[in-house]
Scaffold this active site. Structure first.
Site, mmCIF file in Angstrom:
data_model
loop_
_atom_site.group_PDB
_atom_site.id
_atom_site.type_symbol
_atom_site.label_atom_id
_atom_site.label_comp_id
_atom_site.label_asym_id
_atom_site.label_seq_id
_atom_site.Cartn_x
_atom_site.Cartn_y
_atom_site.Cartn_z
ATOM 1 N N TYR A 253 27.259 -20.678 66.723
ATOM 2 C CA TYR A 253 26.124 -21.311 67.295
ATOM 3 C C TYR A 253 24.905 -21.009 66.251
ATOM 4 O O TYR A 253 24.132 -21.919 66.112
ATOM 5 C CB TYR A 253 25.766 -20.610 68.490
ATOM 6 C CG TYR A 253 24.522 -20.880 69.220
ATOM 7 C CD1 TYR A 253 24.395 -21.852 70.148
ATOM 8 C CD2 TYR A 253 23.234 -20.253 69.034
ATOM 9 C CE1 TYR A 253 23.199 -22.252 70.796
ATOM 10 C CE2 TYR A 253 22.117 -20.603 69.692
ATOM 11 C CZ TYR A 253 22.101 -21.520 70.472
ATOM 12 O OH TYR A 253 21.067 -22.117 71.201
ATOM 13 N N SER B 125 17.145 -23.105 67.375
ATOM 14 C CA SER B 125 17.061 -21.667 68.172
ATOM 15 C C SER B 125 16.609 -20.675 67.203
ATOM 16 O O SER B 125 16.588 -20.848 66.157
ATOM 17 C CB SER B 125 18.619 -21.429 68.745
ATOM 18 O OG SER B 125 18.691 -20.066 69.011
#
Length: 184
Positions: free
Chosen positions: A128, A114
């Site tokens: 995350y 990401s």
């Protein structure tokens, strides 16, 4: 493009839905339900895959979870789940694919990280960001280890993608802001 595809999801009906979509486009696709954070589930998934095809050419590690929580509000179990899925899941699936790829001296492993791995997550929280950054480190190291076998290991770092996960955490105004944060 002619590939036979196994779709894994922790939710069997979601894996089947995606497999049906691929079959509807003329592809060969199979659904497999497994929790990639559990070594036993990963073993069963790869047993099915190897029984069906005898080999694996490409592995895409694409499972993901995230919660919009500040560290002070984050239960340890939420932190651990992100690490288990993003990082440990990629480890377990890669490890399961390696013997076959190493034997034939060919393979490709693609880890979906990401943009948060390089910056921060505006939606997912520290768990995350940390797990996706760890995935980049794992990718670099695995690429180094597997280069002598002709196995490519790469990661991609997409920005905000309009998925059900993102939709569930965002209002329409927040989505407009989030999707505009990383222009193409």
């Amino acid at each position: 493009e002619g590939a036979s595809v196994c779709i894994n999801d922790i939710l069997a009906e979601e894996a089947e839905k995606t497999s049906e979509e691929l079959r509807g486009m003329g592809g060969e696709a199979y659904a497999i339900q497994a929790d990639i954070s559990k070594e036993e589930d990963v073993g069963k998934m790869f047993d099915f895959l190897f029984a069906k095809f005898g080999t694996i050419d490409i592995l895409v590690n694409n499972a993901g979870v995230g919660h919009a929580l500040m560290v002070e509000d984050m239960p340890y179990e939420v932190w651990k789940k992100a690490i288990d899925i993003h990082l440990n899941g990629a480890f377990l699936c890669s490890k399961a694919a390696l013997p076959v790829m190493q034997k034939k001296k060919y393979g490709k492993i693609v880890n979906i990280a990401s943009v948060a791995a390089k910056k921060i997550s505006y939606h997912g929280g520290a768990h995350y960001t940390a797990s996706k950054a760890g995935l980049l480190g794992f990718t670099r190291h695995l690429a180094y280890e597997l280069a002598p076998y002709g196995i490519n290991v790469n990661a991609i770092c997409p920005g905000a993608t309009l998925t059900p996960l993102l939709k569930s955490h965002s209002s329409p105004a927040e989505l407009d802001e989030e999707l505009g944060r990383f222009p193409l």
